[in-house]
Design an enzyme around this catalytic site. Structure first.
Site, PDB file in Angstrom:
ATOM      1  NE  ARG A 108      13.021  53.440  53.478  1.00  0.00           N
ATOM      2  CZ  ARG A 108      14.306  53.072  53.509  1.00  0.00           C
ATOM      3  NH1 ARG A 108      15.083  53.269  52.462  1.00  0.00           N
ATOM      4  NH2 ARG A 108      14.806  52.515  54.579  1.00  0.00           N
ATOM      5  CE1 TYR A 109      12.824  53.777  47.561  1.00  0.00           C
ATOM      6  CE2 TYR A 109      12.992  51.854  48.973  1.00  0.00           C
ATOM      7  CZ  TYR A 109      13.577  52.949  48.378  1.00  0.00           C
ATOM      8  OH  TYR A 109      14.898  53.218  48.603  1.00  0.00           O
ATOM      9  NE  ARG A 112      10.585  49.395  45.194  1.00  0.00           N
ATOM     10  CZ  ARG A 112      11.511  50.295  44.853  1.00  0.00           C
ATOM     11  NH1 ARG A 112      12.767  50.083  45.113  1.00  0.00           N
ATOM     12  NH2 ARG A 112      11.164  51.397  44.257  1.00  0.00           N
ATOM     13  CB  CYS A 121      21.477  36.424  62.320  1.00  0.00           C
ATOM     14  SG  CYS A 121      20.747  37.496  61.079  1.00  0.00           S
ATOM     15  CB  CYS A 125      27.177  40.851  60.239  1.00  0.00           C
ATOM     16  SG  CYS A 125      26.851  39.434  59.193  1.00  0.00           S
ATOM     17  CB  CYS A 128      23.955  43.780  61.708  1.00  0.00           C
ATOM     18  SG  CYS A 128      22.220  43.499  61.287  1.00  0.00           S
ATOM     19  NE  ARG A 130      16.154  45.769  58.794  1.00  0.00           N
ATOM     20  CZ  ARG A 130      16.220  45.119  57.625  1.00  0.00           C
ATOM     21  NH1 ARG A 130      16.593  43.861  57.577  1.00  0.00           N
ATOM     22  NH2 ARG A 130      15.867  45.731  56.508  1.00  0.00           N
ATOM     23  CG  ASP A 290      22.870  51.881  55.975  1.00  0.00           C
ATOM     24  OD1 ASP A 290      22.979  52.682  55.031  1.00  0.00           O
ATOM     25  OD2 ASP A 290      22.294  50.786  55.877  1.00  0.00           O
ATOM     26  CG  ASP A 327      18.785  53.395  52.739  1.00  0.00           C
ATOM     27  OD1 ASP A 327      17.921  54.159  52.241  1.00  0.00           O
ATOM     28  OD2 ASP A 327      18.518  52.276  53.204  1.00  0.00           O
ATOM     29  CE  LYS A 334      18.206  50.148  50.010  1.00  0.00           C
ATOM     30  NZ  LYS A 334      16.786  49.890  50.367  1.00  0.00           N
TER      31      LYS A 334
HETATM   32  C1  LIG Z   1      16.033  48.806  50.181  1.00  0.00           C
HETATM   33  C2  LIG Z   1      14.623  48.720  50.501  1.00  0.00           C
HETATM   34  C3  LIG Z   1      13.710  48.184  49.591  1.00  0.00           C
HETATM   35  C4  LIG Z   1      14.127  47.602  48.272  1.00  0.00           C
HETATM   36  O1  LIG Z   1      14.774  48.488  47.428  1.00  0.00           O
HETATM   37  P1  LIG Z   1      15.309  47.995  46.012  1.00  0.00           P
HETATM   38  O2  LIG Z   1      16.064  49.157  45.469  1.00  0.00           O
HETATM   39  O3  LIG Z   1      14.129  47.635  45.199  1.00  0.00           O
HETATM   40  O4  LIG Z   1      16.183  46.803  46.266  1.00  0.00           O
HETATM   41  C5  LIG Z   1      12.383  48.187  49.946  1.00  0.00           C
HETATM   42  N1  LIG Z   1      11.948  48.690  51.121  1.00  0.00           N
HETATM   43  C6  LIG Z   1      12.801  49.214  52.013  1.00  0.00           C
HETATM   44  C7  LIG Z   1      12.269  49.764  53.271  1.00  0.00           C
HETATM   45  C8  LIG Z   1      14.163  49.243  51.745  1.00  0.00           C
HETATM   46  O5  LIG Z   1      15.024  49.734  52.654  1.00  0.00           O
END
Ligand SMILES: *Cc1c(COP(=O)(O)O)cnc(C)c1O
Length: 367
Positions: A108-109, A112, A121, A125, A128, A130, A290, A327, A334
């Site tokens: 997404r980012y 990352r 798990c 929870c 959760c 997910r 969420d 989110d 986020k």
């Molecule tokens: C939350 C998340 C991250 C990590 O976000 P940080 O703010 O760096 O902790 C990375 N990828 C996805 C898809 C996420 O939901």
């Protein structure tokens, strides 16, 4: 500390595999220890085959049997409301569009990626994010699936940070963990590897195992994001797990979720974050709950989150104050939310609200 299972020898109690093997999964087993409420009995029956039930003896033993609103109990024993048609009609199974073209991978980012390595798990929870993957059964990704994810990361040089999650990623075998970590470490552009794990809270015995710690240490730098939601989850065992991780050079940050009835109260949050600092865990995020199908009953208003953040400021070290974040649906990222401290501004002249009460006029010029 151990309220139930006193007959279990310490050696077995401290064994993660024993904790997993002896998870509580039925109404009958729970009823040996606590008297269930009618809405819990209905919850256990109606979630069967949809959202699984499993609780480690360790986590279960933190429940106060005399408190029907016990925060541990609310997080792990289903209630009728979970399957209530109104609750079920709200939210989505995957509000953040995590499922993409490569099985288990969410990118997404730009910098990352999220690797989802198992549906298993230790404890399921009830809140959760997910929940959708629960019903797929307990299955970790095959080496083939893991390889596909790793190949994608290899090809994408903009990825610096790999977040390994699940399910419970540290439930994987040494062999699979070693495979993932050694492959990631071969990729020059991957700088950060983090695990999103709730085992320090649900089965801290996982970290009493030197073989696992050796493995994590070998692939340093590794970070851990964990998930404490309530001060009652800070126990001698969870503290020992954290201590063992820190000694191996693995920093532990925490992500709390704001949950109605569990921790939606400023004093509880203050105690939680003070407790985390005491065991050297940095509160990183406070997530707004969420809009996940089957977990909507845990949602509060955003005002509640802001009220909590206001309360914290001035009462705890800055280190203990997490970022409150929402989110955005559709995988739009986020975003942080903070209480408003700037009341007015005119050019370089600001009117601030002090956390100690009252306002302060302050002119700040760039000379
Ligand atoms: C939350 C998340 C991250 C990590 O976000 P940080 O703010 O760096 O902790 C990375 N990828 C996805 C898809 C996420 O939901």
């Amino acid at each position: 500390m151990r309220r139930f299972f006193q007959e279990v020898p310490e050696e077995l109690w401290r064994d993660y595999n024993w904790q997993v093997k002896n998870r509580i999964k039925t109404r009958q087993t729970i009823e040996r220890y606590i008297k269930l409420l009618p809405e819990e009995i209905q919850g256990i029956e109606s979630t069967k085959g949809i959202y699984p039930l499993a609780i480690t003896p360790y986590y279960f033993s933190l429940i106060d049997p005399d408190d029907p609103q016990d925060p541990i109990r609310l997080q792990c024993i289903p209630r009728a409301i979970e399957m209530d048609p109104k609750i079920q009609s709200m939210g989505e199974p995957d509000p953040f569009k995590e499922e993409g073209s490569i099985v288990g991978l969410t990118h997404r980012y730009p910098d990352r990626v999220l690797m989802n390595v198992t549906t298993f798990c230790a404890v399921y929870c009830r809140h959760c994010m997910r929940k959708r993957i629960f019903s797929q059964g307990e299955r970790s990704r095959t080496i083939e699936e893991l390889k596909n994810m790793i190949d994608y990361i290899k090809k994408h040089e903009e990825v610096r940070d790999v977040l390994i999650s699940g399910g419970e990623p540290l439930s994987l075998s040494y062999k699979k963990l070693d495979y993932i970590l050694s492959e990631l470490r071969k990729i020059k552009h991957v700088e950060i590897v983090r695990f999103g794990t709730r085992l320090p809270v649900l089965a801290p015995q996982r970290f009493f195992d030197d073989k696992l710690l050796d493995l994590l240490e070998k692939y340093s730098p590794i970070w851990i994001n964990t998930h404490f939601n309530h001060p009652k989850e800070i126990t001698p065992e969870s503290q020992e797990a954290i201590e063992r991780l820190l000694r191996r050079g693995i920093p532990v940050n925490n992500q709390t979720v704001l949950l109605k009835g569990v921790n939606d109260d400023p004093q509880t949050m203050l105690e939680l974050f003070r407790g985390l600092l005491r065991i050297k865990v940095k509160p990183q995020y406070l997530f707004h709950c969420d809009p996940v199908k089957g977990a909507i009953h845990f949602r509060t208003s955003i005002d509640k989150g802001i009220e909590i953040m206001e309360y914290l400021r001035g009462r705890i070290s800055g280190m203990g104050i997490p970022t409150y974040a929402v989110d955005l649906p559709g995988g739009r990222g986020k975003v942080p939310i903070t209480p408003q401290y700037v009341l007015e501004r005119e050019g370089d002249r600001f009117v601030f609200r002090s956390p100690f009460g009252g306002t302060v006029e302050y002119e700040v010029k760039d000379i």
